[in-house]
Write a protein that holds these residues in place. Structure first.
Motif, PDB file in Angstrom:
ATOM      1  N   GLY A  10     -21.559  25.705  -0.391  1.00 57.17           N
ATOM      2  CA  GLY A  10     -20.578  25.840   0.670  1.00 57.17           C
ATOM      3  C   GLY A  10     -20.461  27.262   1.152  1.00 57.17           C
ATOM      4  O   GLY A  10     -21.311  28.103   0.869  1.00 57.17           O
ATOM      5  N   LEU A  11     -19.393  27.500   1.887  1.00 53.60           N
ATOM      6  CA  LEU A  11     -19.112  28.819   2.460  1.00 53.60           C
ATOM      7  C   LEU A  11     -17.963  29.459   1.700  1.00 53.60           C
ATOM      8  O   LEU A  11     -16.928  28.822   1.465  1.00 53.60           O
ATOM      9  CB  LEU A  11     -18.747  28.664   3.941  1.00 53.60           C
ATOM     10  CG  LEU A  11     -18.252  29.914   4.667  1.00 53.60           C
ATOM     11  CD1 LEU A  11     -19.357  30.957   4.738  1.00 53.60           C
ATOM     12  CD2 LEU A  11     -17.759  29.545   6.065  1.00 53.60           C
ATOM     13  N   VAL A  12     -18.152  30.710   1.308  1.00 50.03           N
ATOM     14  CA  VAL A  12     -17.130  31.412   0.556  1.00 50.03           C
ATOM     15  C   VAL A  12     -17.134  32.878   0.976  1.00 50.03           C
ATOM     16  O   VAL A  12     -18.175  33.401   1.404  1.00 50.03           O
ATOM     17  CB  VAL A  12     -17.377  31.272  -0.961  1.00 50.03           C
ATOM     18  CG1 VAL A  12     -18.673  31.949  -1.375  1.00 50.03           C
ATOM     19  CG2 VAL A  12     -16.199  31.764  -1.765  1.00 50.03           C
ATOM     20  N   GLN A  13     -15.998  33.520   0.865  1.00 45.11           N
ATOM     21  CA  GLN A  13     -15.925  34.941   1.171  1.00 45.11           C
ATOM     22  C   GLN A  13     -16.458  35.764   0.010  1.00 45.11           C
ATOM     23  O   GLN A  13     -16.446  35.309  -1.143  1.00 45.11           O
ATOM     24  CB  GLN A  13     -14.480  35.337   1.465  1.00 45.11           C
ATOM     25  CG  GLN A  13     -13.956  34.821   2.796  1.00 45.11           C
ATOM     26  CD  GLN A  13     -12.596  35.404   3.137  1.00 45.11           C
ATOM     27  OE1 GLN A  13     -11.813  35.742   2.247  1.00 45.11           O
ATOM     28  NE2 GLN A  13     -12.300  35.509   4.419  1.00 45.11           N
ATOM     29  N   ALA A  14     -16.906  36.948   0.325  1.00 45.69           N
ATOM     30  CA  ALA A  14     -17.381  37.852  -0.709  1.00 45.69           C
ATOM     31  C   ALA A  14     -16.297  38.055  -1.764  1.00 45.69           C
ATOM     32  O   ALA A  14     -15.112  38.198  -1.436  1.00 45.69           O
ATOM     33  CB  ALA A  14     -17.782  39.192  -0.101  1.00 45.69           C
ATOM     34  N   GLY A  15     -16.733  38.030  -3.021  1.00 45.34           N
ATOM     35  CA  GLY A  15     -15.798  38.137  -4.129  1.00 45.34           C
ATOM     36  C   GLY A  15     -15.324  36.798  -4.655  1.00 45.34           C
ATOM     37  O   GLY A  15     -14.697  36.728  -5.719  1.00 45.34           O
ATOM     38  N   GLY A  16     -15.616  35.748  -3.914  1.00 43.32           N
ATOM     39  CA  GLY A  16     -15.186  34.418  -4.311  1.00 43.32           C
ATOM     40  C   GLY A  16     -16.118  33.774  -5.320  1.00 43.32           C
ATOM     41  O   GLY A  16     -17.072  34.398  -5.802  1.00 43.32           O
ATOM     42  N   SER A  17     -15.833  32.509  -5.613  1.00 48.80           N
ATOM     43  CA  SER A  17     -16.592  31.773  -6.624  1.00 48.80           C
ATOM     44  C   SER A  17     -16.999  30.401  -6.107  1.00 48.80           C
ATOM     45  O   SER A  17     -16.318  29.819  -5.255  1.00 48.80           O
ATOM     46  CB  SER A  17     -15.756  31.578  -7.900  1.00 48.80           C
ATOM     47  OG  SER A  17     -15.401  32.817  -8.478  1.00 48.80           O
ATOM     48  N   LEU A  18     -18.094  29.918  -6.631  1.00 46.85           N
ATOM     49  CA  LEU A  18     -18.549  28.559  -6.398  1.00 46.85           C
ATOM     50  C   LEU A  18     -19.168  28.031  -7.684  1.00 46.85           C
ATOM     51  O   LEU A  18     -19.674  28.814  -8.499  1.00 46.85           O
ATOM     52  CB  LEU A  18     -19.602  28.498  -5.278  1.00 46.85           C
ATOM     53  CG  LEU A  18     -19.143  28.605  -3.828  1.00 46.85           C
ATOM     54  CD1 LEU A  18     -20.366  28.673  -2.906  1.00 46.85           C
ATOM     55  CD2 LEU A  18     -18.255  27.441  -3.437  1.00 46.85           C
ATOM     56  N   ARG A  19     -19.151  26.714  -7.824  1.00 48.51           N
ATOM     57  CA  ARG A  19     -19.801  26.090  -8.966  1.00 48.51           C
ATOM     58  C   ARG A  19     -20.762  25.032  -8.457  1.00 48.51           C
ATOM     59  O   ARG A  19     -20.344  24.100  -7.779  1.00 48.51           O
ATOM     60  CB  ARG A  19     -18.776  25.452  -9.899  1.00 48.51           C
ATOM     61  CG  ARG A  19     -19.367  24.942 -11.212  1.00 48.51           C
ATOM     62  CD  ARG A  19     -18.365  24.111 -11.950  1.00 48.51           C
ATOM     63  NE  ARG A  19     -18.751  23.868 -13.346  1.00 48.51           N
ATOM     64  CZ  ARG A  19     -18.430  22.775 -14.022  1.00 48.51           C
ATOM     65  NH1 ARG A  19     -17.719  21.828 -13.430  1.00 48.51           N
ATOM     66  NH2 ARG A  19     -18.803  22.633 -15.280  1.00 48.51           N
ATOM     67  N   LEU A  20     -22.030  25.194  -8.822  1.00 46.66           N
ATOM     68  CA  LEU A  20     -23.048  24.224  -8.461  1.00 46.66           C
ATOM     69  C   LEU A  20     -23.285  23.269  -9.622  1.00 46.66           C
ATOM     70  O   LEU A  20     -23.217  23.666 -10.788  1.00 46.66           O
ATOM     71  CB  LEU A  20     -24.356  24.917  -8.102  1.00 46.66           C
ATOM     72  CG  LEU A  20     -24.303  25.984  -7.014  1.00 46.66           C
ATOM     73  CD1 LEU A  20     -25.716  26.529  -6.753  1.00 46.66           C
ATOM     74  CD2 LEU A  20     -23.699  25.451  -5.746  1.00 46.66           C
ATOM     75  N   SER A  21     -23.564  22.028  -9.283  1.00 41.19           N
ATOM     76  CA  SER A  21     -23.906  21.019 -10.287  1.00 41.19           C
ATOM     77  C   SER A  21     -25.216  20.353  -9.908  1.00 41.19           C
ATOM     78  O   SER A  21     -25.533  20.222  -8.726  1.00 41.19           O
ATOM     79  CB  SER A  21     -22.816  19.949 -10.388  1.00 41.19           C
ATOM     80  OG  SER A  21     -21.578  20.495 -10.753  1.00 41.19           O
ATOM     81  N   CYS A  22     -25.951  19.938 -10.915  1.00 43.13           N
ATOM     82  CA  CYS A  22     -27.209  19.230 -10.682  1.00 43.13           C
ATOM     83  C   CYS A  22     -27.348  18.163 -11.753  1.00 43.13           C
ATOM     84  O   CYS A  22     -27.412  18.480 -12.943  1.00 43.13           O
ATOM     85  CB  CYS A  22     -28.377  20.191 -10.728  1.00 43.13           C
ATOM     86  SG  CYS A  22     -30.002  19.397 -10.662  1.00 43.13           S
ATOM     87  N   ALA A  23     -27.393  16.914 -11.322  1.00 35.82           N
ATOM     88  CA  ALA A  23     -27.522  15.792 -12.250  1.00 35.82           C
ATOM     89  C   ALA A  23     -28.917  15.203 -12.162  1.00 35.82           C
ATOM     90  O   ALA A  23     -29.419  14.934 -11.062  1.00 35.82           O
ATOM     91  CB  ALA A  23     -26.482  14.726 -11.926  1.00 35.82           C
ATOM     92  N   ALA A  24     -29.514  14.999 -13.318  1.00 38.71           N
ATOM     93  CA  ALA A  24     -30.861  14.423 -13.399  1.00 38.71           C
ATOM     94  C   ALA A  24     -30.782  12.952 -13.769  1.00 38.71           C
ATOM     95  O   ALA A  24     -29.978  12.563 -14.618  1.00 38.71           O
ATOM     96  CB  ALA A  24     -31.691  15.165 -14.426  1.00 38.71           C
TER      97      ALA A  24
END
Length: 121
Positions: A10-24
């Motif tokens: 997604g879109l986030v401002q600098a300094g922010g956080s994101l969490r990616l997930s990947c399911a197999a």
């Protein structure tokens, strides 16, 4: 063969956080390692972080101390927690899994479709 489904970009401002997930999912004997790669426009795909089934991890120098990779072996899912994001982290992030379809088979690699991460300044 292994199918990988990513989520969390997604879109986030600098300094922010994101969490990616990947399911197999799919038919396989084992998943030896999973990892995240990224590719920015005009640049080569590069390893961001990887984790083996035993838990050992590796990170690109550019993300050490900011990103954390983890894995739920029971769910065949890998996560990438990204903190203190920078505009230069903007890229398409791809999940990768090294797997075997049988115990004596040569390991293969499968890729997800990619998820866009955009960090605004």
């Amino acid at each position: 063969q292994v199918q990988l489904v990513e989520s969390g970009g997604g879109l986030v401002q600098a300094g922010g956080s994101l969490r990616l997930s990947c399911a197999a999912s799919g038919s396989f004997f084992s998943i030896n390692a999973m990892g995240w790669y990224r590719q920015a426009p005009g640049k080569q795909r590069e390893l961001v972080a990887g984790i083996r089934s035993g838990g050992s991890t590796t990170y690109a120098d550019s993300v050490k101390g900011r990103f954390t990779i983890s894995r739920d072996n029971a769910k065949n899912t890998v996560y990438l927690q990204m903190n203190s994001l920078k505009p230069e982290d903007t890229a398409v992030y791809f999940c990768n899994a090294e797997h075997q379809v049988c115990s004596w088979c040569v390991p293969r690699n499968s890729w997800g479709q990619g998820t866009q991460v955009t960090v605004s300044s």
